[in-house]
Design a protein around this motif. Structure first.
Motif, PDB file in Angstrom:
ATOM      1  N   THR A 125      -4.252  20.976 -63.540  1.00  0.00           N
ATOM      2  CA  THR A 125      -5.115  20.631 -62.413  1.00  0.00           C
ATOM      3  C   THR A 125      -6.518  21.113 -62.793  1.00  0.00           C
ATOM      4  O   THR A 125      -6.679  21.940 -63.701  1.00  0.00           O
ATOM      5  CB  THR A 125      -4.671  21.333 -61.117  1.00  0.00           C
ATOM      6  OG1 THR A 125      -4.880  22.758 -61.269  1.00  0.00           O
ATOM      7  CG2 THR A 125      -3.202  21.066 -60.811  1.00  0.00           C
ATOM      8  N   PRO A 126      -7.553  20.620 -62.101  1.00  0.00           N
ATOM      9  CA  PRO A 126      -8.901  21.109 -62.400  1.00  0.00           C
ATOM     10  C   PRO A 126      -9.005  22.626 -62.291  1.00  0.00           C
ATOM     11  O   PRO A 126      -9.696  23.270 -63.080  1.00  0.00           O
ATOM     12  CB  PRO A 126      -9.761  20.406 -61.340  1.00  0.00           C
ATOM     13  CG  PRO A 126      -9.016  19.138 -61.062  1.00  0.00           C
ATOM     14  CD  PRO A 126      -7.555  19.516 -61.133  1.00  0.00           C
ATOM     15  N   GLU A 127      -8.297  23.216 -61.337  1.00  0.00           N
ATOM     16  CA  GLU A 127      -8.357  24.667 -61.157  1.00  0.00           C
ATOM     17  C   GLU A 127      -7.689  25.405 -62.318  1.00  0.00           C
ATOM     18  O   GLU A 127      -8.181  26.415 -62.808  1.00  0.00           O
ATOM     19  CB  GLU A 127      -7.676  25.061 -59.846  1.00  0.00           C
ATOM     20  CG  GLU A 127      -7.710  26.563 -59.584  1.00  0.00           C
ATOM     21  CD  GLU A 127      -6.981  26.944 -58.314  1.00  0.00           C
ATOM     22  OE1 GLU A 127      -6.970  28.145 -57.991  1.00  0.00           O
ATOM     23  OE2 GLU A 127      -6.421  26.043 -57.652  1.00  0.00           O
ATOM     24  N   ASN A 128      -6.548  24.866 -62.777  1.00  0.00           N
ATOM     25  CA  ASN A 128      -5.800  25.545 -63.833  1.00  0.00           C
ATOM     26  C   ASN A 128      -6.381  25.330 -65.226  1.00  0.00           C
ATOM     27  O   ASN A 128      -6.075  26.080 -66.160  1.00  0.00           O
ATOM     28  CB  ASN A 128      -4.345  25.061 -63.835  1.00  0.00           C
ATOM     29  CG  ASN A 128      -3.606  25.459 -62.568  1.00  0.00           C
ATOM     30  OD1 ASN A 128      -3.999  26.400 -61.882  1.00  0.00           O
ATOM     31  ND2 ASN A 128      -2.546  24.744 -62.254  1.00  0.00           N
ATOM     32  N   SER A 129      -7.205  24.307 -65.383  1.00  0.00           N
ATOM     33  CA  SER A 129      -7.722  23.975 -66.700  1.00  0.00           C
ATOM     34  C   SER A 129      -8.579  25.091 -67.293  1.00  0.00           C
ATOM     35  O   SER A 129      -8.768  25.150 -68.502  1.00  0.00           O
ATOM     36  CB  SER A 129      -8.538  22.677 -66.643  1.00  0.00           C
ATOM     37  OG  SER A 129      -9.675  22.840 -65.802  1.00  0.00           O
ATOM     38  N   ARG A 130      -9.069  25.998 -66.449  1.00  0.00           N
ATOM     39  CA  ARG A 130      -9.897  27.088 -66.959  1.00  0.00           C
ATOM     40  C   ARG A 130      -9.098  28.049 -67.829  1.00  0.00           C
ATOM     41  O   ARG A 130      -9.673  28.824 -68.595  1.00  0.00           O
ATOM     42  CB  ARG A 130     -10.543  27.845 -65.802  1.00  0.00           C
ATOM     43  CG  ARG A 130      -9.576  28.647 -64.937  1.00  0.00           C
ATOM     44  CD  ARG A 130     -10.307  29.250 -63.749  1.00  0.00           C
ATOM     45  NE  ARG A 130      -9.491  30.156 -62.973  1.00  0.00           N
ATOM     46  CZ  ARG A 130      -8.678  29.789 -62.013  1.00  0.00           C
ATOM     47  NH1 ARG A 130      -8.561  28.493 -61.718  1.00  0.00           N
ATOM     48  NH2 ARG A 130      -7.968  30.675 -61.337  1.00  0.00           N
ATOM     49  N   TYR A 131      -7.758  28.018 -67.705  1.00  0.00           N
ATOM     50  CA  TYR A 131      -6.928  28.908 -68.511  1.00  0.00           C
ATOM     51  C   TYR A 131      -6.671  28.348 -69.912  1.00  0.00           C
ATOM     52  O   TYR A 131      -6.331  29.100 -70.821  1.00  0.00           O
ATOM     53  CB  TYR A 131      -5.572  29.139 -67.829  1.00  0.00           C
ATOM     54  CG  TYR A 131      -5.641  29.980 -66.581  1.00  0.00           C
ATOM     55  CD1 TYR A 131      -5.711  31.379 -66.662  1.00  0.00           C
ATOM     56  CD2 TYR A 131      -5.630  29.396 -65.322  1.00  0.00           C
ATOM     57  CE1 TYR A 131      -5.771  32.152 -65.519  1.00  0.00           C
ATOM     58  CE2 TYR A 131      -5.681  30.170 -64.169  1.00  0.00           C
ATOM     59  CZ  TYR A 131      -5.751  31.544 -64.278  1.00  0.00           C
ATOM     60  OH  TYR A 131      -5.809  32.319 -63.145  1.00  0.00           O
ATOM     61  N   GLU A 132      -6.797  27.051 -70.089  1.00  0.00           N
ATOM     62  CA  GLU A 132      -6.426  26.448 -71.367  1.00  0.00           C
ATOM     63  C   GLU A 132      -7.227  27.000 -72.546  1.00  0.00           C
ATOM     64  O   GLU A 132      -6.654  27.296 -73.599  1.00  0.00           O
ATOM     65  CB  GLU A 132      -6.528  24.930 -71.287  1.00  0.00           C
ATOM     66  CG  GLU A 132      -5.440  24.330 -70.402  1.00  0.00           C
ATOM     67  CD  GLU A 132      -5.197  22.859 -70.693  1.00  0.00           C
ATOM     68  OE1 GLU A 132      -5.657  22.369 -71.731  1.00  0.00           O
ATOM     69  OE2 GLU A 132      -4.536  22.213 -69.864  1.00  0.00           O
ATOM     70  N   PRO A 133      -8.560  27.149 -72.445  1.00  0.00           N
ATOM     71  CA  PRO A 133      -9.290  27.743 -73.581  1.00  0.00           C
ATOM     72  C   PRO A 133      -8.800  29.144 -73.927  1.00  0.00           C
ATOM     73  O   PRO A 133      -8.820  29.545 -75.090  1.00  0.00           O
ATOM     74  CB  PRO A 133     -10.743  27.763 -73.090  1.00  0.00           C
ATOM     75  CG  PRO A 133     -10.811  26.682 -72.057  1.00  0.00           C
ATOM     76  CD  PRO A 133      -9.477  26.719 -71.371  1.00  0.00           C
ATOM     77  N   LEU A 134      -8.351  29.874 -72.924  1.00  0.00           N
ATOM     78  CA  LEU A 134      -7.824  31.217 -73.142  1.00  0.00           C
ATOM     79  C   LEU A 134      -6.570  31.168 -74.009  1.00  0.00           C
ATOM     80  O   LEU A 134      -6.429  31.912 -74.986  1.00  0.00           O
ATOM     81  CB  LEU A 134      -7.501  31.852 -71.790  1.00  0.00           C
ATOM     82  CG  LEU A 134      -6.994  33.288 -71.798  1.00  0.00           C
ATOM     83  CD1 LEU A 134      -8.146  34.247 -72.041  1.00  0.00           C
ATOM     84  CD2 LEU A 134      -6.331  33.605 -70.458  1.00  0.00           C
ATOM     85  N   PHE A 135      -5.640  30.264 -73.655  1.00  0.00           N
ATOM     86  CA  PHE A 135      -4.403  30.130 -74.415  1.00  0.00           C
ATOM     87  C   PHE A 135      -4.677  29.614 -75.827  1.00  0.00           C
ATOM     88  O   PHE A 135      -4.074  30.064 -76.799  1.00  0.00           O
ATOM     89  CB  PHE A 135      -3.445  29.183 -73.692  1.00  0.00           C
ATOM     90  CG  PHE A 135      -2.962  29.703 -72.357  1.00  0.00           C
ATOM     91  CD1 PHE A 135      -2.744  31.056 -72.175  1.00  0.00           C
ATOM     92  CD2 PHE A 135      -2.749  28.843 -71.295  1.00  0.00           C
ATOM     93  CE1 PHE A 135      -2.302  31.553 -70.947  1.00  0.00           C
ATOM     94  CE2 PHE A 135      -2.302  29.321 -70.069  1.00  0.00           C
ATOM     95  CZ  PHE A 135      -2.087  30.685 -69.892  1.00  0.00           C
TER      96      PHE A 135
END
Length: 203
Positions: free
Chosen positions: A109-119
């Motif tokens: 989701t747009p909200e969760n996408s902020r975690y992807e660069p972290l992973f």
């Protein structure tokens, strides 16, 4: 005060928090819905203890992802290192498989996408270090030694970026087909450090 990472009590507490997170993940099947409060309740510690070990949830998730990837490497890659093209192929296969399995816990989701660069960053650190260590040993000439770092950087992001793109739409191509193609491209990219193109690429 920062905690002493080598203290056995610190290691046990961190492991307890990570294990509690894994148990919650098996129940909820969604990384993003698990809060710090959920984790501390499950681990029966207070929030202050959590923040003594991790700056925030982002730092916690990066630690979890990196540790999870490290364990997979230890299980499936001999000596957790690269020694030849065969082990390089295994490494690429591990990255594709790891992302495919992890993706099931990620609801985009747009909200969760902020975690992807972290992973992505957590996985990349391990990939880069493996490639850099291997190429540092294999580089024998002054010219090849100079390009070890940029080569490891480009190849590691190339493997990871391709695997991420595939994991979002795995039905379009099989993992085996993608791994074979990535290996051919990676072998060509490694040639400046390895001095000559690799002829015996395991397909």
């Amino acid at each position: 005060m920062p905690v002493n990472q080598n203290d056995p009590r610190v290691k046990r507490t961190r492991q307890l928090l990570l294990q509690s997170f894994m148990e919650l993940l098996e129940q909820k099947k969604n990384i993003y819905s698990i809060s710090v409060q959920d984790i501390t309740d499950r681990a029966t510690v207070n929030r202050a203890t959590f923040y003594a070990h991790f700056e925030d949830k982002y730092a916690f998730l990066e630690c979890w992802m990196r540790g999870k990837f490290q364990r997979k490497l230890e299980l499936e890659l001999p000596s957790s290192s690269i020694s030849n093209m065969s082990s390089l192929r295994t490494l690429i296969q591990i990255v594709f498989d790891f992302l495919a399995r992890t993706r099931q816990y990620m609801i985009r989701t747009p909200e969760n996408s902020r975690y992807e660069p972290l992973f992505e960053s957590a996985i990349h650190k391990e990939l880069y270090q493996l490639l850099f260590t291997w190429l540092s040993v294999e580089a024998r000439t002054p010219v090849s030694k100079k390009v070890v770092e940029p080569t490891a950087l480009v190849i590691s992001w190339g493997i990871l970026g391709t695997a991420i793109h595939w994991s979002r739409n795995p039905q379009n191509r099989s993992a085996d087909a993608m791994v074979r193609e990535v290996l051919v491209v990676v072998a060509a990219g490694l040639a400046p450090v390895l001095e000559e193109p690799q002829k015996d690429i395991p397909l």
